[in-house]
Design an enzyme around this catalytic site. Structure first.
Site, short mmCIF file in Angstrom:
data_model
loop_
_atom_site.label_atom_id
_atom_site.label_comp_id
_atom_site.label_asym_id
_atom_site.label_seq_id
_atom_site.Cartn_x
_atom_site.Cartn_y
_atom_site.Cartn_z
N GLU A 202 0.81 -1.24 0.00
CA GLU A 202 0.00 0.00 0.00
C GLU A 202 0.84 1.28 0.00
O GLU A 202 0.56 2.21 0.76
CB GLU A 202 -0.96 -0.01 1.19
CG GLU A 202 -1.91 -1.20 1.14
CD GLU A 202 -2.84 -1.30 2.34
OE1 GLU A 202 -2.88 -0.38 3.17
OE2 GLU A 202 -3.53 -2.33 2.45
N ASN B 181 1.99 -5.18 -3.15
CA ASN B 181 0.58 -5.46 -2.87
C ASN B 181 -0.18 -4.16 -2.58
O ASN B 181 0.31 -3.31 -1.83
CB ASN B 181 0.52 -6.38 -1.64
CG ASN B 181 -0.85 -6.93 -1.33
OD1 ASN B 181 -1.49 -7.51 -2.20
ND2 ASN B 181 -1.31 -6.77 -0.09
N HIS C 138 -10.62 -5.92 -2.30
CA HIS C 138 -11.70 -5.69 -1.32
C HIS C 138 -12.83 -5.01 -2.09
O HIS C 138 -12.79 -3.81 -2.36
CB HIS C 138 -11.20 -4.80 -0.18
CG HIS C 138 -10.11 -5.43 0.64
ND1 HIS C 138 -10.33 -6.56 1.41
CD2 HIS C 138 -8.81 -5.12 0.81
CE1 HIS C 138 -9.20 -6.90 2.03
NE2 HIS C 138 -8.26 -6.04 1.67
N GLU D 261 -6.37 -10.48 -1.14
CA GLU D 261 -7.17 -10.21 0.07
C GLU D 261 -8.65 -10.17 -0.28
O GLU D 261 -9.40 -9.32 0.20
CB GLU D 261 -6.73 -8.89 0.71
CG GLU D 261 -5.25 -8.84 1.05
CD GLU D 261 -4.83 -7.59 1.81
OE1 GLU D 261 -5.70 -6.83 2.32
OE2 GLU D 261 -3.61 -7.36 1.91
N ASP E 10 -12.40 -10.10 -0.65
CA ASP E 10 -13.68 -10.18 0.07
C ASP E 10 -14.66 -9.29 -0.68
O ASP E 10 -14.27 -8.29 -1.28
CB ASP E 10 -13.58 -9.85 1.57
CG ASP E 10 -12.83 -8.57 1.89
OD1 ASP E 10 -12.69 -7.69 1.03
OD2 ASP E 10 -12.38 -8.45 3.05
O1 G3I Z 1 -3.69 -7.37 18.97
C1 G3I Z 1 -4.22 -6.13 19.45
C2 G3I Z 1 -4.67 -6.27 20.85
O2 G3I Z 1 -3.57 -6.56 21.66
C3 G3I Z 1 -5.33 -4.95 21.26
O3 G3I Z 1 -5.82 -5.05 22.54
C4 G3I Z 1 -6.47 -4.61 20.31
C5 G3I Z 1 -7.14 -3.29 20.66
O4 G3I Z 1 -7.32 -2.47 19.53
O5 G3I Z 1 -5.94 -4.51 19.02
C6 G3I Z 1 -5.35 -5.71 18.55
O6 G3I Z 1 -4.82 -5.43 17.32
C7 G3I Z 1 -5.73 -5.37 16.24
C8 G3I Z 1 -5.20 -6.30 15.16
O7 G3I Z 1 -6.00 -6.19 14.02
C9 G3I Z 1 -5.15 -7.76 15.61
O8 G3I Z 1 -6.44 -8.21 15.87
C10 G3I Z 1 -5.82 -3.97 15.75
O9 G3I Z 1 -6.44 -3.14 16.69
C11 G3I Z 1 -6.59 -3.93 14.44
O10 G3I Z 1 -6.49 -2.62 13.90
C12 G3I Z 1 -5.98 -4.91 13.46
O11 G3I Z 1 -6.74 -4.85 12.27
C13 G3I Z 1 -6.13 -5.42 11.14
C14 G3I Z 1 -5.86 -4.35 10.11
O12 G3I Z 1 -5.32 -4.95 8.94
C15 G3I Z 1 -4.88 -3.31 10.62
O13 G3I Z 1 -4.73 -2.28 9.70
C16 G3I Z 1 -7.08 -6.46 10.58
O14 G3I Z 1 -7.19 -7.54 11.51
C17 G3I Z 1 -6.57 -6.98 9.25
O15 G3I Z 1 -7.55 -7.77 8.62
C18 G3I Z 1 -6.25 -5.81 8.33
O16 G3I Z 1 -5.71 -6.34 7.14
C19 G3I Z 1 -5.37 -5.37 6.12
C20 G3I Z 1 -4.15 -5.91 5.40
O17 G3I Z 1 -3.11 -6.15 6.32
C21 G3I Z 1 -3.68 -4.94 4.32
N1 G3I Z 1 -4.77 -4.60 3.42
C22 G3I Z 1 -6.00 -4.13 4.05
C23 G3I Z 1 -6.49 -5.14 5.10
C24 G3I Z 1 -7.79 -4.68 5.72
O18 G3I Z 1 -7.63 -3.50 6.45
#
Ligand code: G3I
Length: 300
Positions: A127, A169, A205, A232, A234
């Protein structure tokens, strides 16, 4: 074939899912994963904040859980993502200039070396291009270290793991538009100068439709001499099943399209809360979109 992975394999491709280490104790989840998919992408576990929470101190426990599960079950692994403007550890967010550049390249080297020989494809850079009509780079702390940060990352990744396919990507690049053309121009430049790049990931997406030039866009990148992957996927909306089939058929029609990864298994696993964009419902049942995708893999 009777599963996504087996049917894709018959077409010379993989069918993968993004997975989370903490869900590997959920038997419904693991049952679907092991039955249907022959590739995995760690949804968060290989990102910079997860793997280098303090500078020079690496943390691979959750990533290793996924790698071990994949290897034990004969699944490929897409590594995601070595460098990205988001999900950086706090220490990196506070850095700039040559110190950040050195830290970033060291990160690429360390993580790619750790998993050398185990990764089918790495998202080396994620990105890095801006949305909108400009076609240029996204502003970020990494971009401000100099426009050559992307090629430096690819060179470091190649040196660390020579057999992994190295991918760029991005999202909103699914049709021919200013953003995808900016990336196209970068790939063309990299190929002409010998910067190591092997593949481009199209996140895909999508919301209820797919750009009419989706397949043509994949093909124009393939024509540059790189593989393409749907990384990715969906899809939300009432037209979901048909759009999944269209995307699947587009990959099958492009010989350099290596495979498709959906961004989660069940709707309840999706980052798109409430949009139900995946192939299995929250109880793990196959949806119409599953059937249309499987049929496309078998008959498309
Ligand atoms: O692990 C922490 C936890 O310790 C904490 O208490 C909690 C509170 O916010 O957050 C947890 O982390 C989260 C993490 O996912 C793991 O679950 C983050 O907040 C959350 O923002 C994060 O979201 C991920 C996101 O990327 C971050 O930008 C999504 O799961 C994931 O599906 C998403 O994936 C991205 C790809 O990497 C790149 N392309 C877009 C795609 C969708 O946004």
């Amino acid at each position: 074939g009777t599963t996504l992975g087996a049917s894709a394999a018959e077409r010379g491709r993989y069918f993968g899912a993004a997975i989370a280490a903490f869900k590997l104790s959920d038997s419904t989840y693991v049952g679907i994963l092991n039955r249907e998919f022959n590739s995995v992408t760690p949804e968060n576990e290989m990102k910079w904040d997860a793997t280098e929470p303090s500078q020079g101190s690496f943390s691979y426990g959750n990533a290793d859980r996924i790698v071990n599960h994949a290897q034990a079950n004969g699944m490929r692994i897409r590594g995601h993502a070595l460098l990205w403007h988001a999900q950086q550890p706090g220490w990196a967010q506070n850095m700039s200039g040559s110190a950040l550049r050195s830290a970033a390249i060291n990160h690429v080297t360390q993580v790619a070396t750790k998993y050398r020989g185990k990764i089918h494809s790495w998202d080396v850079v994620n990105e890095a291009f801006a949305d909108g009509s400009g076609g240029g780079r996204r502003d970020s702390n990494l971009q401000r270290t100099g426009n050559d940060w992307i090629e430096a990352a690819f060179r470091a990744a190649r040196a660390a793991d020579p057999n992994a396919k190295l991918c760029y990507n991005d999202y909103n690049t699914d049709g021919i538009n200013a953003k995808s053309t900016g990336i196209y121009n970068m790939v063309q430049d990299f190929k002409s100068r010998g910067v190591p790049i092997d593949c481009v990931g199209f996140q895909s997406h999508l919301s209820n439709s797919v750009p009419s030039d989706y397949q043509a866009n994949l093909q124009r990148f393939a024509n540059l001499g790189v593989d393409v992957q749907i990384t990715e996927l969906d899809i939300s909306g009432s037209n979901q099943a048909a759009v999944y089939a269209t995307v699947t058929n587009a990959c099958l029609a492009v010989s350099r399209c290596n495979g498709i990864t959906v961004w989660g298994i069940r709707d309840s696993d999706s980052w798109r809360t409430g949009q139900n964009p995946l192939l299995f419902d929250s109880s793990g049942n196959k949806k119409a979109a599953y059937t249309s995708t499987l049929n496309a893999l078998n008959n498309g």
